[in-house]
Design a protein around this motif. Sequence first.
Motif, PDB file in Angstrom:
ATOM      1  N   LEU A  10       0.823  -1.214   0.000  1.00 27.45           N
ATOM      2  CA  LEU A  10       0.000   0.000   0.000  1.00 27.45           C
ATOM      3  C   LEU A  10       0.851   1.256   0.000  1.00 27.45           C
ATOM      4  N   ASP A  11       1.925   1.266   0.801  1.00 31.32           N
ATOM      5  CA  ASP A  11       2.823   2.418   0.835  1.00 31.32           C
ATOM      6  C   ASP A  11       3.433   2.673  -0.533  1.00 31.32           C
ATOM      7  N   ARG A  12       3.847   1.609  -1.206  1.00 32.44           N
ATOM      8  CA  ARG A  12       4.454   1.769  -2.530  1.00 32.44           C
ATOM      9  C   ARG A  12       3.443   2.294  -3.548  1.00 32.44           C
ATOM     10  N   LEU A  13       2.208   1.814  -3.478  1.00 31.88           N
ATOM     11  CA  LEU A  13       1.186   2.255  -4.425  1.00 31.88           C
ATOM     12  C   LEU A  13       0.777   3.700  -4.194  1.00 31.88           C
ATOM     13  N   SER A  14       0.835   4.156  -2.950  1.00 28.69           N
ATOM     14  CA  SER A  14       0.399   5.509  -2.645  1.00 28.69           C
ATOM     15  C   SER A  14       1.548   6.526  -2.660  1.00 28.69           C
ATOM     16  N   SER A  15       2.771   6.090  -2.869  1.00 25.83           N
ATOM     17  CA  SER A  15       3.927   6.994  -2.885  1.00 25.83           C
ATOM     18  C   SER A  15       4.203   7.477  -4.305  1.00 25.83           C
ATOM     19  N   SER A  16       4.751   8.678  -4.402  1.00 23.79           N
ATOM     20  CA  SER A  16       5.124   9.209  -5.715  1.00 23.79           C
ATOM     21  C   SER A  16       6.419   8.548  -6.173  1.00 23.79           C
ATOM     22  N   GLN A  17       6.707   8.664  -7.443  1.00 23.03           N
ATOM     23  CA  GLN A  17       7.934   8.086  -8.006  1.00 23.03           C
ATOM     24  C   GLN A  17       9.169   8.692  -7.350  1.00 23.03           C
ATOM     25  N   GLU A  18       9.123   9.999  -7.081  1.00 21.20           N
ATOM     26  CA  GLU A  18      10.252  10.677  -6.442  1.00 21.20           C
ATOM     27  C   GLU A  18      10.492  10.136  -5.029  1.00 21.20           C
ATOM     28  N   ASP A  19       9.414   9.896  -4.277  1.00 21.30           N
ATOM     29  CA  ASP A  19       9.541   9.331  -2.934  1.00 21.30           C
ATOM     30  C   ASP A  19      10.151   7.938  -2.982  1.00 21.30           C
ATOM     31  N   LEU A  20       9.723   7.142  -3.949  1.00 27.02           N
ATOM     32  CA  LEU A  20      10.255   5.783  -4.078  1.00 27.02           C
ATOM     33  C   LEU A  20      11.737   5.806  -4.420  1.00 27.02           C
ATOM     34  N   GLU A  21      12.138   6.701  -5.330  1.00 26.62           N
ATOM     35  CA  GLU A  21      13.551   6.810  -5.701  1.00 26.62           C
ATOM     36  C   GLU A  21      14.394   7.295  -4.525  1.00 26.62           C
ATOM     37  N   SER A  22      13.866   8.251  -3.755  1.00 24.45           N
ATOM     38  CA  SER A  22      14.585   8.741  -2.581  1.00 24.45           C
ATOM     39  C   SER A  22      14.772   7.632  -1.556  1.00 24.45           C
ATOM     40  N   GLN A  23      13.728   6.839  -1.328  1.00 26.68           N
ATOM     41  CA  GLN A  23      13.823   5.724  -0.384  1.00 26.68           C
ATOM     42  C   GLN A  23      14.870   4.712  -0.854  1.00 26.68           C
ATOM     43  N   GLU A  24      14.869   4.424  -2.147  1.00 30.91           N
ATOM     44  CA  GLU A  24      15.844   3.478  -2.704  1.00 30.91           C
ATOM     45  C   GLU A  24      17.271   4.006  -2.540  1.00 30.91           C
ATOM     46  N   ALA A  65      36.097  24.060 -13.808  1.00 30.30           N
ATOM     47  CA  ALA A  65      35.636  23.244 -12.683  1.00 30.30           C
ATOM     48  C   ALA A  65      34.409  22.464 -13.117  1.00 30.30           C
ATOM     49  N   LEU A  66      34.464  21.161 -12.948  1.00 26.92           N
ATOM     50  CA  LEU A  66      33.333  20.302 -13.244  1.00 26.92           C
ATOM     51  C   LEU A  66      32.530  20.166 -11.957  1.00 26.92           C
ATOM     52  N   GLU A  67      31.274  20.620 -11.996  1.00 31.42           N
ATOM     53  CA  GLU A  67      30.416  20.587 -10.818  1.00 31.42           C
ATOM     54  C   GLU A  67      29.268  19.624 -11.046  1.00 31.42           C
ATOM     55  N   ALA A  68      28.938  18.865 -10.000  1.00 27.85           N
ATOM     56  CA  ALA A  68      27.822  17.925 -10.063  1.00 27.85           C
ATOM     57  C   ALA A  68      27.050  18.005  -8.758  1.00 27.85           C
ATOM     58  N   GLU A  69      25.765  17.730  -8.839  1.00 31.55           N
ATOM     59  CA  GLU A  69      24.936  17.671  -7.633  1.00 31.55           C
ATOM     60  C   GLU A  69      24.648  16.206  -7.351  1.00 31.55           C
ATOM     61  N   LEU A  70      25.082  15.752  -6.180  1.00 29.66           N
ATOM     62  CA  LEU A  70      24.887  14.372  -5.742  1.00 29.66           C
ATOM     63  C   LEU A  70      23.714  14.339  -4.777  1.00 29.66           C
ATOM     64  N   PHE A  71      22.781  13.416  -4.983  1.00 27.82           N
ATOM     65  CA  PHE A  71      21.606  13.296  -4.120  1.00 27.82           C
ATOM     66  C   PHE A  71      21.506  11.873  -3.606  1.00 27.82           C
ATOM     67  N   ASP A  72      21.347  11.746  -2.263  1.00 25.66           N
ATOM     68  CA  ASP A  72      21.276  10.417  -1.659  1.00 25.66           C
ATOM     69  C   ASP A  72      19.911  10.097  -1.068  1.00 25.66           C
ATOM     70  N   GLY A  73      18.909  10.891  -1.387  1.00 23.63           N
ATOM     71  CA  GLY A  73      17.583  10.661  -0.852  1.00 23.63           C
ATOM     72  C   GLY A  73      17.291  11.507   0.369  1.00 23.63           C
ATOM     73  N   THR A  74      18.313  12.154   0.943  1.00 28.65           N
ATOM     74  CA  THR A  74      18.084  13.023   2.102  1.00 28.65           C
ATOM     75  C   THR A  74      18.283  14.485   1.710  1.00 28.65           C
ATOM     76  N   GLU A  75      19.460  14.836   1.214  1.00 30.77           N
ATOM     77  CA  GLU A  75      19.783  16.206   0.814  1.00 30.77           C
ATOM     78  C   GLU A  75      20.791  16.186  -0.322  1.00 30.77           C
ATOM     79  N   PRO A  76      20.884  17.288  -1.082  1.00 31.67           N
ATOM     80  CA  PRO A  76      21.897  17.348  -2.141  1.00 31.67           C
ATOM     81  C   PRO A  76      23.267  17.750  -1.591  1.00 31.67           C
ATOM     82  N   LEU A  77      24.300  17.398  -2.335  1.00 26.38           N
ATOM     83  CA  LEU A  77      25.683  17.747  -2.017  1.00 26.38           C
ATOM     84  C   LEU A  77      26.349  18.141  -3.323  1.00 26.38           C
TER      85      LEU A  77
END
Length: 141
Positions: free
Chosen positions: A27-41, A82-94
């Motif tokens: 149920l949690d997976r069905l009611s979660s958005s794709q972004e939420d699922l990716e962040s959890q993963e 300078a090569l800049e990238a934004e790294l995201f781990d599901g909590t915050e960007p770096l």
Amino acid sequence: MSAVSRSEKAGKAGKAAKPSGRFRRMLDRLSSSQEDLESQELREDAQATGCTRISECSDRQIVKVAGTLRTVTLRPRAGVPALEAELFDGTEPLDVVWLGRRSIVGIEPGRRIIASGRVAMSHGRRVLFNPTYELRPLGKE
């Protein structure tokens, strides 16, 4: 009615309202958005690799973080590429910055990496300058 019996009834009502086990996860997976699922993963992947969550990193701390590169841009700093990238781990960007580099093979949006180095704070954002990094296998994505 005593406070104990009220809290027991509230606890029983809460249990009835929230299914547990496999059914709840479905149920949690069905009611979660794709972004939420990716962040959890991403959070689970970072934990499985033994990395620090970006949200838990503090200034001047040496860390090892894992996540997905959201953006990769070439932005000169003080006349130096300078090569800049934004790294995201599901909590915050770096922000991850490689000074003196115009490109790095494999560093592209959507790629998962593990990066390690000393965190710095710049304009209120966490930054890793010239980190050591490991590209994650493409088959896991």
